[in-house]
Design a protein around this motif. Structure first.
Motif, PDB file in Angstrom:
ATOM      1  N   ASP A   1       1.731 100.184  36.166  1.00  0.00           N
ATOM      2  CA  ASP A   1       1.671 101.674  35.959  1.00  0.00           C
ATOM      3  C   ASP A   1       1.939 102.258  37.347  1.00  0.00           C
ATOM      4  N   GLY A   2       2.987 101.701  38.125  1.00  0.00           N
ATOM      5  CA  GLY A   2       3.220 102.416  39.490  1.00  0.00           C
ATOM      6  C   GLY A   2       4.457 103.493  39.176  1.00  0.00           C
ATOM      7  N   ALA A   3       4.583 104.260  40.281  1.00  0.00           N
ATOM      8  CA  ALA A   3       5.458 105.351  40.227  1.00  0.00           C
ATOM      9  C   ALA A   3       6.904 104.839  40.791  1.00  0.00           C
TER      10      ALA A   3
ATOM     11  N   ASP B   1      15.871 107.122  42.957  1.00  0.00           N
ATOM     12  CA  ASP B   1      17.235 107.563  43.585  1.00  0.00           C
ATOM     13  C   ASP B   1      16.690 106.970  45.222  1.00  0.00           C
ATOM     14  N   THR B   2      17.720 106.032  45.782  1.00  0.00           N
ATOM     15  CA  THR B   2      17.615 105.462  46.962  1.00  0.00           C
ATOM     16  C   THR B   2      17.533 106.201  48.382  1.00  0.00           C
ATOM     17  N   GLY B   3      18.018 107.394  47.955  1.00  0.00           N
ATOM     18  CA  GLY B   3      17.670 108.462  49.150  1.00  0.00           C
ATOM     19  C   GLY B   3      16.786 109.743  48.889  1.00  0.00           C
ATOM     20  N   ASP B   4      16.032 109.365  47.877  1.00  0.00           N
ATOM     21  CA  ASP B   4      14.876 110.541  47.669  1.00  0.00           C
ATOM     22  C   ASP B   4      13.554 110.195  48.386  1.00  0.00           C
ATOM     23  N   THR B   5      13.801 110.804  49.610  1.00  0.00           N
ATOM     24  CA  THR B   5      12.651 110.757  50.443  1.00  0.00           C
ATOM     25  C   THR B   5      11.595 111.848  50.185  1.00  0.00           C
ATOM     26  N   GLU B   6      12.029 112.743  49.522  1.00  0.00           N
ATOM     27  CA  GLU B   6      11.189 113.994  49.303  1.00  0.00           C
ATOM     28  C   GLU B   6       9.929 113.400  48.144  1.00  0.00           C
ATOM     29  N   LEU B   7      10.566 112.787  47.371  1.00  0.00           N
ATOM     30  CA  LEU B   7       9.554 112.286  46.212  1.00  0.00           C
ATOM     31  C   LEU B   7       8.890 111.222  46.645  1.00  0.00           C
ATOM     32  N   THR B   8       9.256 110.365  47.474  1.00  0.00           N
ATOM     33  CA  THR B   8       8.492 109.221  48.459  1.00  0.00           C
ATOM     34  C   THR B   8       7.200 109.908  49.111  1.00  0.00           C
ATOM     35  N   LYS B   9       7.643 111.027  49.875  1.00  0.00           N
ATOM     36  CA  LYS B   9       6.648 111.883  50.715  1.00  0.00           C
ATOM     37  C   LYS B   9       5.641 112.373  49.739  1.00  0.00           C
TER      38      LYS B   9
ATOM     39  N   VAL C   1       3.271 109.534  48.619  1.00  0.00           N
ATOM     40  CA  VAL C   1       2.324 109.179  49.358  1.00  0.00           C
ATOM     41  C   VAL C   1       1.345 110.341  49.850  1.00  0.00           C
ATOM     42  N   ASP C   2       1.714 111.444  49.920  1.00  0.00           N
ATOM     43  CA  ASP C   2       0.844 112.299  50.505  1.00  0.00           C
ATOM     44  C   ASP C   2      -0.333 112.712  49.242  1.00  0.00           C
ATOM     45  N   GLU C   3      -0.193 112.285  48.013  1.00  0.00           N
ATOM     46  CA  GLU C   3      -1.027 112.307  47.129  1.00  0.00           C
ATOM     47  C   GLU C   3      -1.704 111.014  46.506  1.00  0.00           C
ATOM     48  N   ARG C   4      -1.361 110.001  47.727  1.00  0.00           N
ATOM     49  CA  ARG C   4      -1.960 108.808  47.505  1.00  0.00           C
ATOM     50  C   ARG C   4      -2.086 108.009  46.235  1.00  0.00           C
ATOM     51  N   THR C   5      -0.673 108.176  45.904  1.00  0.00           N
ATOM     52  CA  THR C   5      -0.447 107.433  44.311  1.00  0.00           C
ATOM     53  C   THR C   5      -0.800 106.047  44.524  1.00  0.00           C
TER      54      THR C   5
ATOM     55  N   VAL D   1       0.317 103.091  43.214  1.00  0.00           N
ATOM     56  CA  VAL D   1       1.309 102.113  43.299  1.00  0.00           C
ATOM     57  C   VAL D   1       2.735 102.762  43.174  1.00  0.00           C
ATOM     58  N   ILE D   2       3.340 102.649  44.442  1.00  0.00           N
ATOM     59  CA  ILE D   2       4.832 103.026  44.211  1.00  0.00           C
ATOM     60  C   ILE D   2       5.626 102.035  44.418  1.00  0.00           C
ATOM     61  N   TYR D   3       6.906 101.925  43.361  1.00  0.00           N
ATOM     62  CA  TYR D   3       7.671 101.066  43.486  1.00  0.00           C
ATOM     63  C   TYR D   3       9.031 101.557  44.363  1.00  0.00           C
ATOM     64  N   GLN D   4       9.794 101.073  45.113  1.00  0.00           N
ATOM     65  CA  GLN D   4      10.931 101.129  45.764  1.00  0.00           C
ATOM     66  C   GLN D   4      10.791 102.764  46.685  1.00  0.00           C
ATOM     67  N   PRO D   5       9.570 102.777  47.404  1.00  0.00           N
ATOM     68  CA  PRO D   5       9.608 104.199  48.169  1.00  0.00           C
ATOM     69  C   PRO D   5      10.576 104.029  49.342  1.00  0.00           C
ATOM     70  N   VAL D   6      11.213 105.124  49.498  1.00  0.00           N
ATOM     71  CA  VAL D   6      12.192 105.477  50.619  1.00  0.00           C
ATOM     72  C   VAL D   6      11.677 105.878  51.639  1.00  0.00           C
ATOM     73  N   PHE D   7      11.912 105.609  52.933  1.00  0.00           N
ATOM     74  CA  PHE D   7      11.436 106.018  54.077  1.00  0.00           C
ATOM     75  C   PHE D   7      12.348 106.227  55.095  1.00  0.00           C
ATOM     76  N   GLU D   8      12.492 107.435  55.915  1.00  0.00           N
ATOM     77  CA  GLU D   8      13.445 107.568  56.871  1.00  0.00           C
ATOM     78  C   GLU D   8      13.022 108.324  58.325  1.00  0.00           C
ATOM     79  N   THR D   9      13.515 107.952  59.454  1.00  0.00           N
ATOM     80  CA  THR D   9      13.144 108.439  60.379  1.00  0.00           C
ATOM     81  C   THR D   9      14.140 108.959  61.290  1.00  0.00           C
ATOM     82  N   GLU D  10      14.293 109.286  62.528  1.00  0.00           N
ATOM     83  CA  GLU D  10      15.549 109.838  62.895  1.00  0.00           C
ATOM     84  C   GLU D  10      16.653 108.700  63.235  1.00  0.00           C
ATOM     85  N   LYS D  11      16.098 107.489  63.282  1.00  0.00           N
ATOM     86  CA  LYS D  11      17.088 106.606  63.766  1.00  0.00           C
ATOM     87  C   LYS D  11      17.175 105.529  62.560  1.00  0.00           C
ATOM     88  N   TYR D  12      16.233 105.344  61.541  1.00  0.00           N
ATOM     89  CA  TYR D  12      16.062 104.118  60.764  1.00  0.00           C
ATOM     90  C   TYR D  12      15.820 104.771  59.261  1.00  0.00           C
TER      91      TYR D  12
END
Length: 497
Positions: free
Chosen positions: A57-59, A63-71, A74-78, A80-91
């Motif tokens: 029952d995870g979310a 989209d492998t580029g969807d950092t907004e949905l991931t954020k 995470v902010d909602e403390r979901t 379980v999250i499958y395939q969350p996408v994270f980006e920083t300035e370099k990574y």
């Protein structure tokens, strides 16, 4: 350019190869993935999806580029999250699964791998630790609370007994301490990789694979090392296990086997390989070959199996990566000057083939005489596993193994040395060298990996009806050549003696 986890791991293996992948992808992509590599990817995807059953029952972030949905998740403390996408300035990176740990008030990270804890465990564990360390570094930079870092992989001891038991199939191992031990070094290395890969200027000179054996070369080795011939000192048998020797040759700018000094410190097998190339001389120990042939008794059966290494056990009694024996070819010679007779078996249903496979062996194999195979540990190993799963046939399969003789031994033991073998004993090299009229190059399926992939697509609906019929025919032709090739090589050896 953002450095991905995949490119970072490629950089760790060979920096120039990673640079070419990022900056000159047309060169990197000149060498498409092999069927074996594609099978590994497919197995990885299958295990990754199964692992989600450990945390239902995870979310899913599709989209492998969807950092907004991931954020937002995470902010909602979901939970379980499958395939969350994270980006920083370099990574940039994608985690497999993150799970909110209420007691720790932080996320646990689960990296899923379609491997078990068997062969090369130490080397694999090192790669997995760096994989998780990259993720941890990015998550820290994103200020995401992290509790533990886990590796999820296949349990080699699990034997399927009916419905697949995900909890028993997969293990969860805590890698947190291992990651913390190397985190500082990894973060420094990540920054170095970022700077090199984002620089548009191509790194000068050869790649680091120059001092590795051929099987460990990167995708773009020939581009980065144009002075190295296609058949080079890297192809000397087991030279990759003698790093000092290979480094010494490379430091002396000796790339061609023809340039290896006659007095260079090589093993007997290596020296024989080098001399065969340099002298263009074939060496045949007719006396020992005759002794070998005298151990073979009529009727002679030439036997070959084709199998599928299912990462996830499909049938009862199977463990992860147990080979599914779906096909065999058999050529039989009853006596001197007798015509060679052929029979075959191919299972094309997505059902357990064990019993019908064994019954077909019983029906077609002679009750006596020698059984010739190529690389006997494979066929004998399949028979042993068949006996474990089907103990009522154990005696038959054990007796079968007692009759097996390995035709490859003639070439592994270098009783026959020819430059065309290139220091190896593969039937794909021996056959065209000794019997030029026979070749795998004319077949639609040319190696075991292709055969494996073809069968899997047949039984899982990867072909339409007409394609399926054509591929069944291709499988039969490929396996038939394997056993006829052994017969032809045996005949060649008979003529020598």
């Amino acid at each position: 350019m953002k450095l991905s986890k995949t490119n970072y791991l490629i950089f760790r293996d060979c920096g120039k190869n990673a640079w070419l992948k990022v900056n000159k992808p047309e060169i990197y992509k000149k060498h498409p993935l092999s069927q074996f590599e594609l099978l590994i990817i497919e197995s990885g995807n299958e295990v990754d999806e199964l692992a989600r059953g450990l945390f239902p029952d995870g979310a899913l972030v599709e989209d492998t580029g969807d950092t907004e949905l991931t954020k937002r998740l995470v902010d909602e403390r979901t939970k379980v999250i499958y395939q969350p996408v994270f980006e920083t300035e370099k990574y940039k990176m994608i985690s497999d699964i993150i799970v909110w740990n209420e007691s720790a008030n932080a996320y646990d990270v689960f990296e899923v791998k379609a491997s078990n804890s068997g062969d090369n465990k130490k080397k694999k564990d090192e790669i997995y630790t760096y994989d998780l360390a990259f993720q941890y570094s990015v998550l820290k930079e994103k200020n995401i609370p992290i509790n533990k870092l886990y590796l999820v992989r296949l349990n080699k001891a699990y034997s399927r007994a009916g419905e697949l038991d995900i909890e028993q199939l997969l293990t969860k191992e805590d890698f947190t301490d291992r990651v913390n031990d190397i985190l500082g070094a990894v973060e420094h290395e990540m920054n170095t990789a970022y700077e090199i890969l984002s620089d548009p200027k191509e790194p000068h000179g050869e790649c680091r694979c120059m001092t590795r054996g051929r099987s460990s070369h990167c995708t773009t080795f020939s581009y980065s090392n144009p002075d190295v011939p296609e058949y080079s000192v890297h192809d000397i048998a087991r030279i990759g296990q003698s790093k000092r020797k290979l480094e010494d040759l490379i430091d002396s700018q000796i790339y061609s086997i023809m340039d290896v000094p006659d007095d260079y410190d090589l093993t007997v097998n290596q020296k024989n390989q080098v001399e065969a190339i340099k002298t263009d001389r074939t060496t045949i120990d007719r006396s020992l070959i005759k002794e070998f042939l005298n151990t073979i008794s009529y009727p002679i059966s030439f036997l070959d199996y084709e199998t599928f290494p299912a990462a996830v056990p499909r049938f009862a009694g199977y463990k992860p990566y147990n080979q599914i024996p779906f096909q065999f070819s058999l050529h039989v010679v009853s006596g001197d000057d007798e015509e060679v007779m052929h029979s075959e078996f191919l299972h094309i249903e997505n059902t357990n083939p064990d019993i019908v496979f064994i019954e077909a062996l019983r029906a077609h194999l002679p009750d006596s005489g020698s059984i010739l195979v190529w690389h006997k540990s494979f066929e004998m190993g399949i028979n042993e596993k068949l006996a474990e799963r089907n103990p009522e046939h154990k005696v038959f399969l054990e007796e079968l193994n007692m009759r097996i003789i390995d035709l490859e031994d003639v070439f592994k033991q270098q009783l026959y040395i020819h430059k065309g073998f290139k220091g190896k004993s593969s039937i794909k090299l021996v056959l065209p060298t000794l019997v030029p009229s026979l070749s795998y190059k004319e077949l639609d399926i040319q190696d075991g990996a292709e055969a494996t992939d073809t069968w899997n697509k047949i039984v899982t609906g990867g072909y339409d009806a007409s394609e399926k019929a054509e591929q069944e025919k291709n499988l039969l032709e490929y396996c038939k050549l394997d056993t006829y090739a052994m017969y032809a090589i045996w005949k060649h050896l008979i003529e020598l003696s």
